[in-house]
Design an enzyme around this catalytic site. Structure first.
Site, PDB file in Angstrom:
ATOM      1  CB  CYS A 131      -2.716   4.237   0.466  1.00 18.92           C
ATOM      2  SG  CYS A 131      -4.216   3.271   0.178  1.00 18.92           S
TER       3      CYS A 131
ATOM      4  CG  LEU B 166      -2.064  -0.972   1.314  1.00 21.28           C
ATOM      5  CD1 LEU B 166      -2.789  -0.831   2.644  1.00 21.28           C
ATOM      6  CD2 LEU B 166      -3.042  -0.776   0.165  1.00 21.28           C
ATOM      7  CG  ASP B 167       0.693   4.202  -3.053  1.00 17.76           C
ATOM      8  OD1 ASP B 167       1.476   3.298  -3.400  1.00 17.76           O
ATOM      9  OD2 ASP B 167      -0.038   4.829  -3.850  1.00 17.76           O
ATOM     10  NE  ARG B 168       6.062   8.133   4.736  1.00 12.29           N
ATOM     11  CZ  ARG B 168       7.303   8.496   5.012  1.00 12.29           C
ATOM     12  NH1 ARG B 168       8.234   8.410   4.085  1.00 12.29           N
ATOM     13  NH2 ARG B 168       7.617   8.952   6.204  1.00 12.29           N
TER      14      ARG B 168
END
Length: 464
Positions: A228, A224-226
């Site tokens: 997100c 997951l993106d930072r």
């Protein structure tokens, strides 16, 4: 060997010389005999040494016992029909499985230098023999490595002092746990994986505080993106991580070749996103290839849409979307279902295809944010706090209470809210008990993660 023979001949011819030469000649043969004995002892298999010497000079791995093939099981769970195959592993893979802390380059070097031995189980008394890396293992075979591998340091991990506050925070993120997997509700702002400039990451924290009764740390199987938030699945064992990784990978590969309508989706992910503007259609499917573009002489990168699918760098990317709710204030809530797992896929599809960038996404929607007017909160703090799930103390200074649309600089409003995936624990139990069991219809697990504080505040602001 040739040098020692030549030196021996020189000494033989020099016997008529002085006593000092004779003493040198005698010392040479004593040293050679000592070297031969020491070499035999170093091997650990001297006929007079017995089992005790063997154990003392070599590091012995457990007897080989074929286990479930995690990658094959993951593909089967994803609906890929696999042909009949044996579970036999090569000697190299068995060493990696038993000693995951050893670098791959070191293990390969040991095989290349013929320093790995195998003792077959079908012979009662047998001197262990050299084994090649690609030779298959038989049930009961034992592998011997040089004893020096025990002195090899494990992967360097920065040892931070344990904190009761950090442990409570990590445990508060737990959504689901069984013998094979653990699921967390990742908070925004916390990196999933370590890297340059990252001091603390979720994988490192999970390894420290979420082993529980296990000796091995949880392993990442997707990202997951930072900024997100939402559902993050980790495998608690090497085998379960291999199965999950294969399931997530086949989700992307299968979408490229299968009919989207008829394909059974064993892995489903649903994100909630607050976007600026409103899509023209209430629902639809985005099928646009993506590619990575390097900028600033390699200092940064950006994902962009590719017009030509045949480009080597183009990656197939598909996203389903539908409108959950819209507001007169210029915002829209979307439910996004990525059918592939490309980097920044949802952010690029929303910004560049739908024309509605996600709130807080300044990388792909900075122009829309420049025109965005500050929205003051019209709801009282008391009522707002009562509708937001209680948050644990934040030991990592993530500022979890800030970043809604009522703030001057909102945080990214992208959250993995729901996920459906196969019951890995049950599938592994069936695979261990019944060889070749049909796992296509194995039951699924549905996971739901509540919204983070800043998105819940934005939801309440727009609902007024």
């Amino acid at each position: 060997m040739a040098e020692s023979c030549l030196l021996g001949r020189v000494f033989h011819r020099a016997r008529r010389f002085s006593d000092e030469v004779k003493m040198l000649y005698s010392g040479f043969y004593q040293c050679r005999c000592y070297y031969a004995t020491a070499a035999a002892d170093a091997q650990g298999f001297n006929n007079n040494s017995g089992n005790e010497s063997k154990k003392g000079k070599w590091f012995t791995l457990p007897p080989f016992n074929p286990t479930v093939n995690g990658a094959a099981l993951g593909k089967e769970l994803a609906g890929v029909k696999m042909g009949k195959s044996t579970n036999t592993l090569t000697a190299l893979k068995w060493v990696h499985r038993c000693c995951p802390e050893l670098p791959q380059s070191l293990v390969q070097k040991l095989f290349r230098l013929r320093q790995v031995r195998r003792e077959s189980s079908d012979v009662e008394v047998q001197r262990p023999k050299r084994v090649a890396a690609k030779e298959p293992m038989n049930i009961g075979d034992r592998i011997f490595l040089p004893i020096t591998v025990q002195k090899f340091p494990s992967d360097k991990v920065t040892d931070y002092p344990s904190s009761e506050e950090e442990m409570k925070f990590l445990h508060s993120l737990e959504l689901y746990k069984d013998p094979e997997i653990i699921v967390l509700n990742k908070p925004p702002g916390l990196p999933v994986q370590g890297g340059i400039g990252i001091k603390r990451s979720l994988d490192e924290l999970a390894a420290k505080y979420m082993k529980f009764e296990y000796s091995e740390a949880p392993r990442l199987v997707h990202r997951l993106d930072r900024d997100c938030s939402g559902i993050l699945v980790m495998g608690r064992t090497q085998l379960s991580a291999s199965v999950l990784h294969s399931v997530f990978r086949e989700k992307t590969f299968g979408t490229q070749t299968e009919d989207l309508e008829s394909k059974k989706r064993v892995l489903q992910k649903r994100y909630w996103a607050l976007v600026i503007g409103c899509p023209r259609r209430s629902k639809g499917v985005i099928s646009v290839p993506l590619a990575k573009v390097v900028l600033d002489n390699g200092k940064s990168e950006r994902i962009t849409i590719m017009s030509d699918v045949r480009e080597p760098s183009a990656q197939f990317a598909v996203t389903e979307y539908r409108i959950i709710g819209s507001s007169e204030k210029g915002y829209t809530w979307l439910e996004l279902s990525p059918l592939t797992g490309r980097k920044h896929q949802l952010r690029v599809h929303c910004a560049e295809v739908l024309g509605t960038p996600i709130v807080g996404d300044y990388k792909y929607g900075w122009q829309a944010h420049r025109k965005l007017k500050h929205l003051s909160s019209s709801i009282s703090t008391v009522n707002l706090g009562a509708r937001i799930p209680e948050q644990e103390a934040d030991p990592f200074s993530l500022c979890l209470g800030n970043g809604s649309i009522s703030d001057k600089q909102p945080h990214l409003h992208l959250h993995c809210k729901e996920m459906v995936l196969p019951n890995i624990s049950l599938a592994l139990q069936q695979a261990r008990v019944v060889s070749g069991a049909d796992l296509i219809d194995v039951e699924s697990i549905k996971l739901v993660a509540h919204l983070p504080s800043h998105m819940q505040k934005s939801w309440d602001c727009l609902s007024c």
